[in-house]
Scaffold this motif. Sequence first.
Motif, PDB file in Angstrom:
ATOM      1  N   ASP A 197      -9.626 -41.616  46.563  1.00 59.05           N
ATOM      2  CA  ASP A 197     -10.498 -41.267  45.453  1.00 59.05           C
ATOM      3  C   ASP A 197     -11.896 -41.800  45.734  1.00 59.05           C
ATOM      4  N   LYS A 198     -12.796 -41.626  44.811  1.00 64.52           N
ATOM      5  CA  LYS A 198     -14.209 -41.893  45.042  1.00 64.52           C
ATOM      6  C   LYS A 198     -14.623 -43.307  44.650  1.00 64.52           C
ATOM      7  N   ALA A 199     -13.729 -44.253  44.716  1.00 66.32           N
ATOM      8  CA  ALA A 199     -14.027 -45.605  44.245  1.00 66.32           C
ATOM      9  C   ALA A 199     -15.126 -46.261  45.079  1.00 66.32           C
ATOM     10  N   ARG A 200     -15.084 -46.115  46.384  1.00 64.53           N
ATOM     11  CA  ARG A 200     -16.120 -46.735  47.224  1.00 64.53           C
ATOM     12  C   ARG A 200     -17.474 -46.099  46.968  1.00 64.53           C
ATOM     13  N   PHE A 201     -17.494 -44.779  46.837  1.00 63.42           N
ATOM     14  CA  PHE A 201     -18.752 -44.090  46.573  1.00 63.42           C
ATOM     15  C   PHE A 201     -19.347 -44.542  45.242  1.00 63.42           C
ATOM     16  N   LEU A 202     -18.516 -44.631  44.206  1.00 67.52           N
ATOM     17  CA  LEU A 202     -19.012 -45.090  42.906  1.00 67.52           C
ATOM     18  C   LEU A 202     -19.492 -46.529  42.964  1.00 67.52           C
ATOM     19  N   LYS A 203     -18.817 -47.355  43.737  1.00 68.88           N
ATOM     20  CA  LYS A 203     -19.228 -48.744  43.876  1.00 68.88           C
ATOM     21  C   LYS A 203     -20.631 -48.827  44.482  1.00 68.88           C
ATOM     22  N   VAL A 204     -20.883 -48.023  45.490  1.00 72.98           N
ATOM     23  CA  VAL A 204     -22.202 -48.015  46.126  1.00 72.98           C
ATOM     24  C   VAL A 204     -23.258 -47.459  45.175  1.00 72.98           C
ATOM     25  N   VAL A 205     -22.937 -46.380  44.467  1.00 72.39           N
ATOM     26  CA  VAL A 205     -23.906 -45.778  43.543  1.00 72.39           C
ATOM     27  C   VAL A 205     -24.268 -46.758  42.429  1.00 72.39           C
ATOM     28  N   TYR A 206     -23.278 -47.407  41.829  1.00 69.20           N
ATOM     29  CA  TYR A 206     -23.564 -48.376  40.769  1.00 69.20           C
ATOM     30  C   TYR A 206     -24.358 -49.563  41.310  1.00 69.20           C
ATOM     31  N   GLY A 207     -24.033 -50.010  42.496  1.00 71.80           N
ATOM     32  CA  GLY A 207     -24.766 -51.132  43.091  1.00 71.80           C
ATOM     33  C   GLY A 207     -26.216 -50.789  43.362  1.00 71.80           C
ATOM     34  N   VAL A 208     -26.462 -49.615  43.942  1.00 70.81           N
ATOM     35  CA  VAL A 208     -27.834 -49.198  44.237  1.00 70.81           C
ATOM     36  C   VAL A 208     -28.622 -48.992  42.947  1.00 70.81           C
ATOM     37  N   ALA A 209     -27.994 -48.373  41.952  1.00 71.68           N
ATOM     38  CA  ALA A 209     -28.674 -48.169  40.670  1.00 71.68           C
ATOM     39  C   ALA A 209     -29.020 -49.504  40.017  1.00 71.68           C
ATOM     40  N   ALA A 210     -28.098 -50.451  40.059  1.00 72.42           N
ATOM     41  CA  ALA A 210     -28.359 -51.761  39.454  1.00 72.42           C
ATOM     42  C   ALA A 210     -29.491 -52.487  40.174  1.00 72.42           C
ATOM     43  N   ILE A 211     -29.517 -52.410  41.486  1.00 67.22           N
ATOM     44  CA  ILE A 211     -30.583 -53.073  42.243  1.00 67.22           C
ATOM     45  C   ILE A 211     -31.934 -52.419  41.959  1.00 67.22           C
ATOM     46  N   CYS A 212     -31.988 -51.084  41.990  1.00 66.94           N
ATOM     47  CA  CYS A 212     -33.258 -50.389  41.760  1.00 66.94           C
ATOM     48  C   CYS A 212     -33.800 -50.639  40.358  1.00 66.94           C
ATOM     49  N   TRP A 213     -32.949 -50.480  39.342  1.00 66.26           N
ATOM     50  CA  TRP A 213     -33.415 -50.711  37.977  1.00 66.26           C
ATOM     51  C   TRP A 213     -33.740 -52.181  37.747  1.00 66.26           C
ATOM     52  N   GLY A 214     -32.974 -53.076  38.343  1.00 69.04           N
ATOM     53  CA  GLY A 214     -33.277 -54.500  38.220  1.00 69.04           C
ATOM     54  C   GLY A 214     -34.644 -54.834  38.797  1.00 69.04           C
ATOM     55  N   LEU A 215     -34.960 -54.294  39.985  1.00 66.14           N
ATOM     56  CA  LEU A 215     -36.274 -54.532  40.591  1.00 66.14           C
ATOM     57  C   LEU A 215     -37.393 -53.909  39.762  1.00 66.14           C
ATOM     58  N   PHE A 216     -37.146 -52.738  39.205  1.00 62.60           N
ATOM     59  CA  PHE A 216     -38.147 -52.103  38.345  1.00 62.60           C
ATOM     60  C   PHE A 216     -38.482 -52.998  37.159  1.00 62.60           C
ATOM     61  N   PHE A 217     -37.462 -53.541  36.498  1.00 59.44           N
ATOM     62  CA  PHE A 217     -37.719 -54.373  35.331  1.00 59.44           C
ATOM     63  C   PHE A 217     -38.258 -55.751  35.708  1.00 59.44           C
ATOM     64  N   VAL A 218     -37.956 -56.235  36.900  1.00 58.80           N
ATOM     65  CA  VAL A 218     -38.597 -57.470  37.375  1.00 58.80           C
ATOM     66  C   VAL A 218     -40.102 -57.233  37.517  1.00 58.80           C
ATOM     67  N   PHE A 219     -40.468 -56.114  38.118  1.00 58.19           N
ATOM     68  CA  PHE A 219     -41.885 -55.778  38.267  1.00 58.19           C
ATOM     69  C   PHE A 219     -42.555 -55.611  36.906  1.00 58.19           C
ATOM     70  N   GLN A 220     -41.915 -54.894  35.975  1.00 61.98           N
ATOM     71  CA  GLN A 220     -42.480 -54.713  34.638  1.00 61.98           C
ATOM     72  C   GLN A 220     -42.615 -56.053  33.909  1.00 61.98           C
ATOM     73  N   GLY A 221     -41.604 -56.909  34.058  1.00 61.60           N
ATOM     74  CA  GLY A 221     -41.674 -58.229  33.433  1.00 61.60           C
ATOM     75  C   GLY A 221     -42.819 -59.057  33.982  1.00 61.60           C
ATOM     76  N   TYR A 222     -43.036 -58.971  35.294  1.00 58.88           N
ATOM     77  CA  TYR A 222     -44.149 -59.696  35.896  1.00 58.88           C
ATOM     78  C   TYR A 222     -45.488 -59.178  35.376  1.00 58.88           C
ATOM     79  N   LEU A 223     -45.620 -57.857  35.243  1.00 59.65           N
ATOM     80  CA  LEU A 223     -46.872 -57.293  34.713  1.00 59.65           C
ATOM     81  C   LEU A 223     -47.109 -57.744  33.278  1.00 59.65           C
ATOM     82  N   HIS A 224     -46.070 -57.744  32.453  1.00 60.60           N
ATOM     83  CA  HIS A 224     -46.241 -58.186  31.063  1.00 60.60           C
ATOM     84  C   HIS A 224     -46.542 -59.680  30.993  1.00 60.60           C
ATOM     85  N   TYR A 225     -45.940 -60.462  31.874  1.00 58.13           N
ATOM     86  CA  TYR A 225     -46.238 -61.900  31.904  1.00 58.13           C
ATOM     87  C   TYR A 225     -47.695 -62.131  32.306  1.00 58.13           C
TER      88      TYR A 225
END
Length: 149
Positions: free
Chosen positions: A23-51
Amino acid sequence: MKTFQLKTGTLRIENDTILIEGDKARFLKVVYGVAAICWGLFFVFQGYLHYANYRITQKPVHAVFLAGSLLAIAFWVWVGYALAMKSSGLNKIPLQQISRAQKVFRPTKDAPLITLHLKDNRKRTLEFDKLDDLHFADSLAGWGVPITE
């Protein structure tokens, strides 16, 4: 050893363990991981700008947005851990961990579903190919797992 055909792979019962392959468990694991990293970095950058804006202007609106960014970062760290690292790799299930199994037949599709309710409040939904679910449900009932509809 009993083998059953899923829509996206195969399911085997060996000894007292369910093994799910293909089944697609490995693929979903990679997709969720990449999405979490990308969105996390986006909000780190936004948080730094607001700070930085808060330090310059001292307006409380920037502090509020900084707090929102920190909450978003915490959320995406949780998504990365819970979905990418912990739950989507559930391909080996001991039969003792299953508290009950729920059968669902959808009239719009030919494939019946069986949802395994595990003792640690997790669920794993299996989509079978044609009527293999009947034989799988009989096998689970033979191991003492209650089957509900």
